[in-house]
Design a protein around this motif. Structure first.
Motif, short mmCIF file in Angstrom:
data_model
loop_
_atom_site.label_atom_id
_atom_site.label_comp_id
_atom_site.label_asym_id
_atom_site.label_seq_id
_atom_site.Cartn_x
_atom_site.Cartn_y
_atom_site.Cartn_z
N GLN A 2 0.84 -1.19 0.00
CA GLN A 2 0.00 0.00 0.00
C GLN A 2 0.88 1.25 0.00
OE1 GLN A 2 -3.57 -0.45 2.42
NE2 GLN A 2 -3.03 1.48 3.37
N VAL A 3 0.59 2.16 -0.91
CA VAL A 3 1.38 3.38 -1.02
C VAL A 3 0.53 4.56 -0.57
CG1 VAL A 3 2.67 4.89 -2.54
CG2 VAL A 3 2.68 2.42 -2.95
N VAL A 4 0.86 5.15 0.57
CA VAL A 4 0.10 6.27 1.12
C VAL A 4 1.08 7.38 1.46
CG1 VAL A 4 -1.38 7.05 3.00
CG2 VAL A 4 -1.69 4.75 2.05
N VAL A 80 -11.23 -2.12 0.42
CA VAL A 80 -10.60 -2.23 -0.90
C VAL A 80 -9.17 -1.70 -0.89
CG1 VAL A 80 -11.38 -0.01 -1.84
CG2 VAL A 80 -11.08 -1.98 -3.38
N GLN A 81 -8.85 -0.79 0.03
CA GLN A 81 -7.48 -0.29 0.14
C GLN A 81 -6.55 -1.41 0.60
OE1 GLN A 81 -6.38 3.81 1.39
NE2 GLN A 81 -5.66 2.83 3.27
N THR A 82 -7.00 -2.21 1.57
CA THR A 82 -6.21 -3.35 2.04
C THR A 82 -6.13 -4.43 0.96
OG1 THR A 82 -6.90 -2.91 4.31
CG2 THR A 82 -6.02 -5.10 3.85
N GLY A 85 -4.07 -2.47 -2.29
CA GLY A 85 -2.90 -1.63 -2.17
C GLY A 85 -3.07 -0.27 -2.80
N GLN A 86 -4.26 0.01 -3.36
CA GLN A 86 -4.57 1.32 -3.93
C GLN A 86 -5.04 2.27 -2.83
OE1 GLN A 86 -4.43 1.73 -7.65
NE2 GLN A 86 -3.20 -0.05 -7.08
N VAL A 87 -4.84 3.56 -3.04
CA VAL A 87 -5.29 4.54 -2.06
C VAL A 87 -6.80 4.70 -2.16
CG1 VAL A 87 -5.09 6.91 -1.25
CG2 VAL A 87 -3.07 5.72 -2.13
N ALA A 88 -7.51 4.46 -1.06
CA ALA A 88 -8.97 4.53 -1.04
C ALA A 88 -9.43 5.99 -1.05
CB ALA A 88 -9.51 3.82 0.18
N PRO A 89 -10.69 6.24 -1.43
CA PRO A 89 -11.23 7.60 -1.41
C PRO A 89 -11.11 8.23 -0.02
CG PRO A 89 -12.73 6.12 -2.56
CD PRO A 89 -11.67 5.27 -1.94
N SER A 90 -10.65 9.46 0.00
CA SER A 90 -10.52 10.20 1.25
C SER A 90 -10.64 11.69 0.94
CB SER A 90 -9.17 9.90 1.92
OG SER A 90 -8.09 10.33 1.09
N ALA A 129 -20.02 1.90 -6.88
CA ALA A 129 -19.67 0.78 -7.76
C ALA A 129 -18.49 1.13 -8.66
CB ALA A 129 -20.89 0.38 -8.59
N TRP A 130 -18.48 2.36 -9.19
CA TRP A 130 -17.39 2.79 -10.06
C TRP A 130 -16.06 2.83 -9.30
CZ3 TRP A 130 -15.18 3.25 -14.48
CH2 TRP A 130 -14.13 4.15 -14.66
N MET A 131 -16.07 3.37 -8.10
CA MET A 131 -14.84 3.43 -7.30
C MET A 131 -14.30 2.04 -7.01
SD MET A 131 -15.58 6.52 -4.60
CE MET A 131 -15.25 8.24 -5.06
N MET A 132 -15.20 1.13 -6.62
CA MET A 132 -14.77 -0.24 -6.35
C MET A 132 -14.21 -0.90 -7.61
SD MET A 132 -15.05 -1.23 -3.19
CE MET A 132 -14.94 -3.01 -3.48
N ALA A 133 -14.93 -0.76 -8.72
CA ALA A 133 -14.51 -1.40 -9.98
C ALA A 133 -13.16 -0.88 -10.44
CB ALA A 133 -15.57 -1.17 -11.06
N ARG A 134 -12.96 0.43 -10.34
CA ARG A 134 -11.70 1.02 -10.80
C ARG A 134 -10.52 0.53 -9.98
NH1 ARG A 134 -8.78 5.24 -9.31
NH2 ARG A 134 -10.30 5.84 -7.73
N MET A 135 -10.68 0.44 -8.66
CA MET A 135 -9.57 0.01 -7.81
C MET A 135 -9.27 -1.48 -7.98
SD MET A 135 -10.31 2.25 -4.35
CE MET A 135 -8.81 1.72 -3.53
#
Length: 396
Positions: A2-4, A80-82, A85-90, A129-135
């Motif tokens: 994970q890159v944060v 989904v961040q875990t 490894g993508q940065v989740a919406p914040s 749904a779009w955010m989940m699908a993209r990540m």
């Protein structure tokens, strides 16, 4: 990995750092207000005030697509961040999603005209749904693609419900909301099958968790999705023996999983028995609906509330109590008094499923009081955690 950007993440106000924070808090506050409001309206306390589509449409829609999907969004957009490894919406992005959710809730309650409410309401699920699908697509994580499929079908179920509101068609409304309810049951089968054995192993200090049976997990997922489709097309709205057999099979499958997950020490750990009890309510719901389809029971409503109240909402309360502790860097120990939230909640579920048919007004008020008290206890003890930084100083 994970890159944060740690400095950037810590500059965001804590409540907007991960999706579980605003959505667990807002969803819980909405839950503790919405059920007493509905029972008050049902018993005649608000004769001159009507939300969009009327009180029944509001109650059907909002407890599923408003309350439950807020918690689902908070859980998924955090997990989904875990997973990836993508940065989740914040930050501002997360705030924007939360404001869309809030605007739709206010629009429903304050009587926003249906042609304006429909796109606003659907936008929330579309964005999630779009955010989940993209990540997930970014790392080609096929294991979790079924979650995006279920979310996409939820958009269809919501659209069906909204079409019923636009047309004043009660059957369409029921088709949409029952399809959506069984899609949530499909998510419960999928995610619950992964996390409950793991949580049980960790919580009891066992060396290994109950070994998964993939054929059973997939059968429950597919069976629940099939039930959702049968409702969406209106087939399951009337009793049918073959559908009863499908409900019976799904109930037996969930019961088999519970037996395999069982450990006698569960009763000592409220964070665990609350999860298992919520899944037991799903067994009760399936068996009750099987009996209705077989013509043994006269009404399907008690069994449906065993699913929507006892199982779906019970699993929500148990999960958010645990997930909030873990994601805020705290030990997995319930705050003082929160065990009573689980006790009160299940007492209320019992009242709604088994007492309200014989004694509608006292049964519903008892159920609503227990429900509101349970979520009020959660908000009282957990709101300070949700709006404050992690106690270990990490982002998130």
């Amino acid at each position: 990995m994970q890159v944060v950007d740690r400095r950037k993440a810590l500059s965001i106000p804590p409540v907007w750092r991960l999706a579980f924070r605003p959505f667990f808090l807002a969803g819980s506050v909405y839950a503790l207000l919405a059920i007493p409001l509905w029972v008050a309206a049902w018993t005649g306390f608000w004769p001159g005030f009507q939300p969009t589509g009327g009180w029944l449409a509001w109650h059907r829609h909002e407890m599923l697509f408003g309350f439950a999907m807020a918690i689902v969004a908070g859980f998924l957009l955090t997990a989904v961040q875990t997973w990836t490894g993508q940065v989740a919406p914040s930050g501002n992005r997360l705030m924007g999603v939360a404001l869309i959710w809030l605007a739709a809730r206010l629009g429903w309650l304050l009587g926003l005209p249906a042609p304006l409410l429909v796109p606003l309401d659907l936008l929330f699920l579309l964005v999630v749904a779009w955010m989940m699908a993209r990540m997930l697509w970014a790392v080609r994580q096929q294991r979790n693609y079924p979650i995006v499929v279920v979310l996409t079908l939820m958009i269809g179920a919501d659209a069906l419900m909204l079409a019923g509101v636009l047309q004043g068609n009660d059957a369409l409304q029921r088709q949409g909301v029952l399809a959506g309810l069984w899609l949530v049951a499909a998510l419960m089968a999928l995610i619950g099958g992964r996390v409950i054995p793991f949580f049980t192993q960790r919580g009891l200090g066992r060396t290994a968790q109950a070994k998964a049976w993939p054929w059973l997990d997939w059968s429950l997922l597919v069976g629940s999705a099939l039930i959702a489709l049968l409702h969406a097309f209106g087939v399951a709205l009337a009793p049918h023996a073959l559908i009863g057999l499908l409900f019976l099979a799904i109930g037996l499958g969930h019961l088999l999983r519970l037996v395999r997950w069982y450990d006698a020490d569960l009763r000592k750990v409220p964070l665990l028995w609350s999860l298992h009890l919520a899944m037991l309510w799903l067994v009760v719901a399936c068996f009750g609906l099987a009996l209705w389809h077989f013509g043994v029971l006269a009404q399907s409503s008690p069994a449906l509330h065993a699913l929507s109240v006892g199982s779906m909402s019970g699993l929500i309360l148990a999960m958010i109590a645990r997930v909030t502790l873990g994601h805020t860097g705290r030990p997995l120990q319930l705050p003082a008094g929160v065990v009573w939230a689980f006790v009160l909640f299940n007492l209320g579920a019992f009242a709604r499923v088994f007492l309200a048919t014989a004694w509608p007004v006292p049964g519903l008020w008892l159920a609503a009081t227990c429900w509101a008290s349970a979520f009020a206890l959660y908000v009282w003890r957990y709101a300070p955690m949700l709006v404050a930084a992690r106690v270990d100083g990490h982002p998130g």
